[in-house]
Design an enzyme around this catalytic site. Sequence first.
Site, PDB file in Angstrom:
ATOM      1  N   LYS A   5     -21.832 -23.220  31.874  1.00  0.00           N
ATOM      2  CA  LYS A   5     -22.928 -22.847  30.966  1.00  0.00           C
ATOM      3  C   LYS A   5     -23.507 -24.062  30.270  1.00  0.00           C
ATOM      4  O   LYS A   5     -22.769 -24.877  29.710  1.00  0.00           O
ATOM      5  CB  LYS A   5     -22.415 -21.870  29.900  1.00  0.00           C
ATOM      6  CG  LYS A   5     -22.063 -20.505  30.446  1.00  0.00           C
ATOM      7  CD  LYS A   5     -21.657 -19.587  29.308  1.00  0.00           C
ATOM      8  CE  LYS A   5     -21.119 -18.268  29.844  1.00  0.00           C
ATOM      9  NZ  LYS A   5     -20.472 -17.475  28.796  1.00  0.00           N
ATOM     10  N   SER A  11     -24.334 -13.403  24.317  1.00  0.00           N
ATOM     11  CA  SER A  11     -24.999 -14.560  23.707  1.00  0.00           C
ATOM     12  C   SER A  11     -26.287 -14.883  24.473  1.00  0.00           C
ATOM     13  O   SER A  11     -27.323 -15.169  23.866  1.00  0.00           O
ATOM     14  CB  SER A  11     -24.078 -15.778  23.719  1.00  0.00           C
ATOM     15  OG  SER A  11     -22.917 -15.527  22.984  1.00  0.00           O
TER      16      SER A  11
HETATM   17  O1  PNS Z   1     -17.441 -17.341  26.306  1.00  0.00           O
HETATM   18  P1  PNS Z   1     -17.154 -17.765  27.722  1.00  0.00           P
HETATM   19  O2  PNS Z   1     -18.160 -18.811  28.172  1.00  0.00           O
HETATM   20  O3  PNS Z   1     -17.046 -16.615  28.670  1.00  0.00           O
HETATM   21  O4  PNS Z   1     -15.701 -18.474  27.663  1.00  0.00           O
HETATM   22  C1  PNS Z   1     -15.124 -19.018  28.820  1.00  0.00           C
HETATM   23  C2  PNS Z   1     -14.007 -19.979  28.405  1.00  0.00           C
HETATM   24  C3  PNS Z   1     -14.587 -21.077  27.527  1.00  0.00           C
HETATM   25  C4  PNS Z   1     -12.942 -19.213  27.616  1.00  0.00           C
HETATM   26  C5  PNS Z   1     -13.379 -20.568  29.704  1.00  0.00           C
HETATM   27  O5  PNS Z   1     -14.371 -21.217  30.445  1.00  0.00           O
HETATM   28  C6  PNS Z   1     -12.233 -21.523  29.403  1.00  0.00           C
HETATM   29  O6  PNS Z   1     -11.124 -21.106  29.149  1.00  0.00           O
HETATM   30  N1  PNS Z   1     -12.544 -22.845  29.390  1.00  0.00           N
HETATM   31  C7  PNS Z   1     -11.568 -23.879  29.081  1.00  0.00           C
HETATM   32  C8  PNS Z   1     -11.153 -24.648  30.357  1.00  0.00           C
HETATM   33  C9  PNS Z   1     -10.092 -23.872  31.127  1.00  0.00           C
HETATM   34  O7  PNS Z   1      -8.993 -23.636  30.652  1.00  0.00           O
HETATM   35  N2  PNS Z   1     -10.472 -23.443  32.324  1.00  0.00           N
HETATM   36  C10 PNS Z   1      -9.606 -22.679  33.190  1.00  0.00           C
HETATM   37  C11 PNS Z   1      -9.556 -21.229  32.757  1.00  0.00           C
HETATM   38  S1  PNS Z   1      -8.942 -20.291  34.074  1.00  0.00           S
END
Ligand code: PNS
Length: 161
Positions: free
Chosen positions: A41, A128
Site C-alpha cells: 500500500k 481506509s
Molecule cells: O491494515 P493492513 O494494511 O491490512 O495491515 C497489514 C499489516 C501491516 C498488518 C501487514 O502487512 C503486516 O503485518 N506487515 C508487517 C510485515 C510482516 O510481518 N509481514 C508478514 C506478515 S505475514
Amino acid sequence: MRRCVCPGSYDPVTMGHVDVVERAAKLFDEVVVAVLHNPEKLGTFPVPERMRLLKESLGDRPGVRVVEYGGRLLVDVCREVGATAVVKGLRSGTDFAYELPMALMNRHLSGIETVFVPGDPRYGHVSSSLVKQVSAYGGDVTGLVPDVVRDALKQRWANGG
Ligand code: PNS
C-alpha cells in the site's frame, strides 16, 4: 499480564478499527496498537500523522497504547512487546481470505495465534481506502471515521492531497 497487538496501516484509522481495539481491550489486559508498513500500500498520511490521529481517536483508554514499528515483521514486534496474540477484525469473507495466510505465516514464524473478531455490521462497508476516496471527492464521512480524521482528510484534500 495478557497482551495483544492490533496491527495495521491505519492510513487513516476508521471507526471499524476503533471498534476492534475497544473490543480487544475487553479481552486482554493490554492492547498494543502497532502502526506497521504494508509494502503493498502506498501511504497517504505520514506515519507520525497516523499515530497522532490514532492517539486522538482512542483517547486515554487504560491498557491501550499506540506504537510505530516501521520496517519490521509483525512477529518480531509481538515478541518485543510480549504479546501472546494478534487481534484483527473481519468484515467479510474477503477479509478472511486476505487475513488467513498472514495469520498462518505468523504462526509458522513464531507460534503466535491470531484472534479474529467479527466486525460490527455498522462498519461493514468502511475501509481506509474507501473513506479516502469518498472524502477526496467531497463526500461526507462523518460517523465512519473519528471527527479528527474527517477533519484531517478535508485539510489534506484542501492542501492538494
Ligand atoms: O491494515 P493492513 O494494511 O491490512 O495491515 C497489514 C499489516 C501491516 C498488518 C501487514 O502487512 C503486516 O503485518 N506487515 C508487517 C510485515 C510482516 O510481518 N509481514 C508478514 C506478515 S505475514
